[in-house]
Write an enzyme that holds these catalytic residues in place. Structure first.
Site, short mmCIF file in Angstrom:
data_model
loop_
_atom_site.label_atom_id
_atom_site.label_comp_id
_atom_site.label_asym_id
_atom_site.label_seq_id
_atom_site.Cartn_x
_atom_site.Cartn_y
_atom_site.Cartn_z
CG HIS A 74 83.50 47.49 44.97
ND1 HIS A 74 82.69 48.60 44.92
CD2 HIS A 74 83.09 46.67 43.98
CE1 HIS A 74 81.84 48.46 43.91
NE2 HIS A 74 82.06 47.30 43.31
CB SER A 75 80.79 43.21 47.96
OG SER A 75 81.04 43.48 49.32
N GLY A 115 76.70 39.19 45.43
CA GLY A 115 75.36 39.01 45.97
C GLY A 115 75.28 39.12 47.47
CG ASP A 148 75.36 41.95 54.01
OD1 ASP A 148 75.51 43.19 53.91
OD2 ASP A 148 76.20 41.12 53.62
NE ARG A 150 77.98 42.52 51.81
CZ ARG A 150 77.80 43.78 51.41
NH1 ARG A 150 78.62 44.36 50.56
NH2 ARG A 150 76.77 44.47 51.90
N1 LIG Z 1 71.59 39.45 47.33
C1 LIG Z 1 71.63 40.64 46.70
N2 LIG Z 1 72.85 41.22 46.52
C2 LIG Z 1 72.86 42.42 45.88
C3 LIG Z 1 71.72 43.07 45.38
N3 LIG Z 1 72.09 44.23 44.77
C4 LIG Z 1 73.45 44.30 44.92
N4 LIG Z 1 73.89 43.20 45.58
C5 LIG Z 1 75.23 42.87 46.02
O1 LIG Z 1 75.54 43.76 47.07
C6 LIG Z 1 76.90 43.98 47.10
C7 LIG Z 1 77.10 45.49 47.03
O2 LIG Z 1 78.29 45.68 47.62
P1 LIG Z 1 78.82 47.15 47.93
O3 LIG Z 1 79.02 47.92 46.67
O4 LIG Z 1 79.96 46.90 48.82
O5 LIG Z 1 77.59 47.91 48.60
P2 LIG Z 1 77.17 48.11 50.08
O6 LIG Z 1 77.26 46.88 50.89
O7 LIG Z 1 75.86 48.75 49.99
O8 LIG Z 1 78.21 49.14 50.73
P3 LIG Z 1 78.83 50.50 50.17
O9 LIG Z 1 78.73 50.45 48.66
O10 LIG Z 1 80.23 50.45 50.68
O11 LIG Z 1 78.03 51.62 50.74
C8 LIG Z 1 77.51 43.22 45.91
O12 LIG Z 1 77.97 41.95 46.35
C9 LIG Z 1 76.32 43.05 45.00
O13 LIG Z 1 76.41 41.88 44.19
C10 LIG Z 1 70.45 42.41 45.60
O14 LIG Z 1 69.39 42.92 45.23
N5 LIG Z 1 70.46 41.22 46.25
#
Ligand SMILES: Nc1nc2c(ncn2[C@@H]2O[C@H](COP(=O)(O)OP(=O)(O)OP(=O)(O)O)[C@@H](O)[C@H]2O)c(=O)[nH]1
Ligand SMILES: [Zn+2]
Length: 221
Positions: A74-75, A115, A148, A150
């Protein structure tokens, strides 16, 4: 001991720095307890956490998740995880993941990658660009970032440090399983999270489905 693949990141092993027990209660009243680990030697030097739930840790505090545990990478998303932002799906995913990990015994890796790795202020700058019509990926690029940023090398180090060589990954994001496999961690199954749709995150989820191949079963727009 798992040898991490060259390429994406270090092959150096990380080690457990501290392990503490933390009782947890979500705003909706759901309560559980986690064994929380910190690490030395992570590739990016950031303060990532591993939280073990259910029978993934033992009475004496040892984290022993067994073969192919359920794992959530979870990011960090301050707006979603802490303030319940409906602009994304992170908060409900975190809540859903903790309950699943408690039920099955598994590991939550809370990665300091706010982010998608660009940081909190830049994410909010990206939100402003999205309010002007760009999608979540176009906004990152417009700010001079990658779509992305990450890298999951640290996640692989953390898993190796607790003896995990293969996982069942709780995600909709194909890049997470791809990167773990490249780093030498087996991914025996990918279990999708639920779809946490709100009027404020519909475009965001559509962009994840359409541009990065997220497994999201969304209603027709
Ligand atoms: N730059 C950016 N980051 C975003 C945005 N919305 C969400 N995030 C970031 O995206 C990441 C979401 O991480 P996760 O919950 O792991 O979501 P995911 O990469 O879609 O993967 P899963 O949830 O595992 O399916 C977090 O670091 C959020 O801060 C956006 O509009 N712009
Ligand atoms: Zn979020």
């Amino acid at each position: 001991m798992l040898t991490l693949h060259e390429g994406r990141g270090t092959t150096a092993a990380a080690s457990i720095r501290t392990a503490v027990t933390v009782p947890i209660r979500f705003p909706d009243g759901y309560a559980t307890v986690a064994r929380v680990l910190t690490f030395e030697g992570l590739a990016d030097g950031r303060e990532h956490l591993l939280l073990a739930f259910g029978d993934a840790w033992t009475e004496d505090g040892a984290v022993d998740p067994g073969p192919s545990p359920l794992v959530r990478l979870h990011s960090e998303c301050l707006t979603g995880d802490v303030f319940g932002s409906e602009r994304c799906d992170c908060g409900p995913q975190l809540r859903e993941a903790v309950e699943a990990l408690e039920r099955e015994g598994g590991l939550l890796l809370y990665l300091r990658q706010e982010g998608r790795g660009i940081g909190l202020y830049s994410k909010l700058d990206a939100y402003a660009l999205q309010d002007a019509g760009l999608d979540t990926y176009e906004a990152n690029l417009a700010l001079g970032h990658d779509a992305d940023e990450r890298d999951y090398t640290c996640a692989a180090q953390m898993l190796a440090a607790v003896g995990v060589e293969s996982v069942r990954l709780f995600t909709n994001n194909p890049d997470k399983s791809g990167q773990l496999r490249d780093l030498g961690i087996g991914v025996d199954a990918v279990i999708p999270t639920a779809v946490h749709l709100t009027p404020a995150n519909a475009r965001y989820l559509q962009a994840k489905r359409d541009r990065t191949g997220h497994h999201l079963d969304l209603p027709a727009a």
